[in-house]
Enzyme design. Structure first.
Site, PDB file in Angstrom:
ATOM      1  N   GLY A 208      -1.572 -13.695 -38.203  1.00 13.21           N
ATOM      2  CA  GLY A 208      -2.757 -14.536 -38.164  1.00 13.21           C
ATOM      3  C   GLY A 208      -2.425 -15.966 -37.792  1.00 13.21           C
ATOM      4  O   GLY A 208      -1.346 -16.270 -37.297  1.00 13.21           O
ATOM      5  N   ILE A 209      -3.373 -16.858 -38.106  1.00 13.47           N
ATOM      6  CA  ILE A 209      -3.183 -18.271 -37.825  1.00 13.47           C
ATOM      7  C   ILE A 209      -2.563 -18.945 -39.033  1.00 13.47           C
ATOM      8  O   ILE A 209      -2.643 -18.444 -40.159  1.00 13.47           O
ATOM      9  CB  ILE A 209      -4.535 -18.942 -37.466  1.00 13.47           C
ATOM     10  CG1 ILE A 209      -4.312 -20.345 -36.903  1.00 13.47           C
ATOM     11  CG2 ILE A 209      -5.460 -18.968 -38.685  1.00 13.47           C
ATOM     12  CD1 ILE A 209      -5.581 -20.985 -36.372  1.00 13.47           C
ATOM     13  N   GLY A 210      -1.901 -20.057 -38.829  1.00  7.59           N
ATOM     14  CA  GLY A 210      -1.397 -20.830 -39.947  1.00  7.59           C
ATOM     15  C   GLY A 210       0.096 -21.057 -39.881  1.00  7.59           C
ATOM     16  O   GLY A 210       0.804 -20.571 -38.996  1.00  7.59           O
ATOM     17  N   ILE A 212       2.563 -20.124 -41.988  1.00  8.20           N
ATOM     18  CA  ILE A 212       3.488 -19.032 -42.316  1.00  8.20           C
ATOM     19  C   ILE A 212       3.777 -18.149 -41.096  1.00  8.20           C
ATOM     20  O   ILE A 212       4.950 -17.889 -40.792  1.00  8.20           O
ATOM     21  CB  ILE A 212       2.977 -18.209 -43.514  1.00  8.20           C
ATOM     22  CG1 ILE A 212       3.113 -19.034 -44.804  1.00  8.20           C
ATOM     23  CG2 ILE A 212       3.733 -16.895 -43.641  1.00  8.20           C
ATOM     24  CD1 ILE A 212       2.569 -18.359 -46.042  1.00  8.20           C
ATOM     25  N   GLU A 231      -4.748  -9.232 -33.726  1.00  6.72           N
ATOM     26  CA  GLU A 231      -6.143  -9.673 -33.730  1.00  6.72           C
ATOM     27  C   GLU A 231      -6.277 -11.040 -33.070  1.00  6.72           C
ATOM     28  O   GLU A 231      -7.180 -11.306 -32.298  1.00  6.72           O
ATOM     29  CB  GLU A 231      -6.601  -9.736 -35.187  1.00  6.72           C
ATOM     30  CG  GLU A 231      -8.025 -10.143 -35.410  1.00  6.72           C
ATOM     31  CD  GLU A 231      -8.362 -10.076 -36.883  1.00  6.72           C
ATOM     32  OE1 GLU A 231      -8.725 -11.126 -37.437  1.00  6.72           O
ATOM     33  OE2 GLU A 231      -8.253  -8.991 -37.486  1.00  6.72           O
ATOM     34  N   ILE A 306      -5.244 -14.351 -51.020  1.00  6.68           N
ATOM     35  CA  ILE A 306      -5.574 -15.386 -51.988  1.00  6.68           C
ATOM     36  C   ILE A 306      -4.771 -15.162 -53.258  1.00  6.68           C
ATOM     37  O   ILE A 306      -4.197 -16.092 -53.820  1.00  6.68           O
ATOM     38  CB  ILE A 306      -7.084 -15.398 -52.266  1.00  6.68           C
ATOM     39  CG1 ILE A 306      -7.826 -15.882 -51.007  1.00  6.68           C
ATOM     40  CG2 ILE A 306      -7.425 -16.277 -53.467  1.00  6.68           C
ATOM     41  CD1 ILE A 306      -9.326 -15.767 -51.070  1.00  6.68           C
ATOM     42  N   GLY A 329      -9.708  -8.260 -40.198  1.00  5.82           N
ATOM     43  CA  GLY A 329      -8.945  -7.145 -39.645  1.00  5.82           C
ATOM     44  C   GLY A 329      -7.715  -6.782 -40.447  1.00  5.82           C
ATOM     45  O   GLY A 329      -6.876  -6.009 -39.974  1.00  5.82           O
TER      46      GLY A 329
END
Length: 425
Positions: A208-210, A212, A231, A306, A329
């Site tokens: 994903g984004i970010g 990490i 995704e 989370i 996703g």
């Protein structure tokens, strides 16, 4: 043939009681949504539905609740307040299935707002950096309005459409929403190292984004022949593609091409994907299809959460009963990676919140949603190590999870869990 009009004129086609779909992420057509919000006094009960969007969302103003209701398929920060003040709702759906809601008539659409590149000499535009469910929305809407932006990259794949498929065109010249790459914290860097240690050569990646995912990608410069079936992706993949670390030569799905359904990053990313045939932007029903994902040998899915309990239950969409994001996703890729030959399903997160609260917990908060079940995850990673849960009993999982919690919380987590279950695990 579509026609050029002002935004104010284009959105006049929206009537009270209509449902409007808005293209997602960095492609959010905010000129159109702003023009629609300015018509609030003329409209009643218009539903505006979308995934995560970028930019201002004036239609979410609680004072306009009689005019507009927000239906989020994934909740972004700009609309999160609507769920608490009452002018918004959340519809849980896997990203892989959202196009089916439109095609099967479960969610009927009246109008779709999109943002596209200018037509080429043959009259074809590109949805650019966000395809997701927009193709299905276009096919199943009565009216399609496009914000035409010369700054939108032209990408290949499912997002190519002819101007004849568009009813109104609104010419704009604005920057695409960008996210600059942030420096890694020492915790994120350590998590990135742990993730990279699990990735073999010839693996195919989803992330994903970010910080990490970008931290993990920064540790892969000595790897070889990696693939990309994800995704979304951001800037972290660019250097790896340019160095031939990511070449997609051993993928099982769309070999030789990097596959995504939307992108968010810096201007460097948008320049990189513009007119780049190595990048294929496909609809989420294809990109997130578990049956296709599993065809990639050594598929590695890297997602976040989370909070995670000590048995491996992953809450990724809510803080207790308060909805925060969405299903998205995650399960599509966690399951696809699990079924892939040599695949690995990874959840990675810092061990504590910014307030110092543990994100590894003995039990999830009351009302918390389980996005990924305890039976799906292979690895949970924090800056304190890797918990290998695959094939482990509950007692074994607890030991694995406690050791990756923050040292300040390990004893309390272990004690709370065992007091709760009374040794019945």
């Amino acid at each position: 043939m579509g026609k050029y009009v002002s935004a104010a004129e284009a959105v006049k086609v929206v009537k009270s009681g209509d449902r409007v779909y808005v293209q997602a992420a960095a492609a959010t057509p905010t000129i159109l949504t702003k023009a629609l919000a300015e018509r609030a006094s003329e409209l009643k009960n218009v539903e505006i539905c979308h995934l995560h969007t970028e930019g201002e969302a004036p239609y979410t103003n609680p004072e306009l609740k009689d005019s507009f209701h927000v239906n989020s398929f994934f909740i972004g920060g700009n609309v999160r307040h609507t769920l608490t003040v009452g002018n918004g709702s959340y519809t849980p759906v896997f990203l892989s299935e959202l196009p089916l809601l439109f095609r099967n008539g479960v969610v009927k659409l009246d109008v779709t707002f999109i943002q596209v590149s200018p037509p080429d000499i043959h009259g074809y535009c590109s949805l650019g950096v966000s395809v997701e469910a927009s193709v299905a929305a276009i096919e199943n809407s009565k009216i399609v309005i496009a914000q035409v932006n010369k700054n939108m990259p032209r990408t290949f794949g499912d997002g190519i459409l002819h101007v004849s498929e568009i009813d109104y065109l609104v010419e704009t010249d604005i920057a695409i929403y960008a996210h600059e790459v942030s420096p890694f914290t020492k915790e994120e860097e350590k998590i990135g190292e742990y993730i990279a240690s699990l990735i073999d050569n010839k693996s195919t990646l989803q992330m994903g984004i970010g910080s990490i995912p970008n931290a993990a990608l920064s540790k892969l410069t000595n790897h070889k022949d990696l693939g990309l079936h994800t995704e979304m992706f951001s800037d972290g993949v660019i250097d790896l593609i340019e160095k031939d670390v990511i070449n997609c030569n051993y993928k099982g799905t769309l070999r030789g091409r990097a596959l995504a359904t939307f992108l968010i990053g810096s201007q460097r990313l948008y320049d990189f994907v513009d007119d780049n045939p190595f990048i294929e932007m496909k609809e989420s029903s294809m990109v997130n299809d578990t049956a296709r994902i599993r065809k990639n040998n050594r598929m590695v899915a890297i997602n976040s959460a989370i909070e995670v309990d000590v048995t491996g239950q992953v809450c990724a969409d809510s803080i207790g009963s308060r909805m925060y994001s969405g299903v998205g996703g995650q399960m599509d890729f966690i399951r696809g990676a699990s079924l892939s030959k040599g695949g690995k399903a990874i959840i990675a997160l810092p061990s504590v919140t910014r307030r110092g609260e543990s994100r590894i917990v003995p039990y999830l908060k009351q009302g918390a949603g389980v996005v990924t079940t305890r039976s799906h995850v292979h690895y949970i990673i924090t800056e304190n190590g890797i918990a290998d849960l695959y094939g482990k009993s509950l007692k074994q999982r607890v030991k694995e999870m406690v050791k990756i919690a923050h040292p300040n919380h390990q004893e309390a987590i272990d004690k709370s869990y065992h007091e709760m279950i009374k040794c019945n695990a």
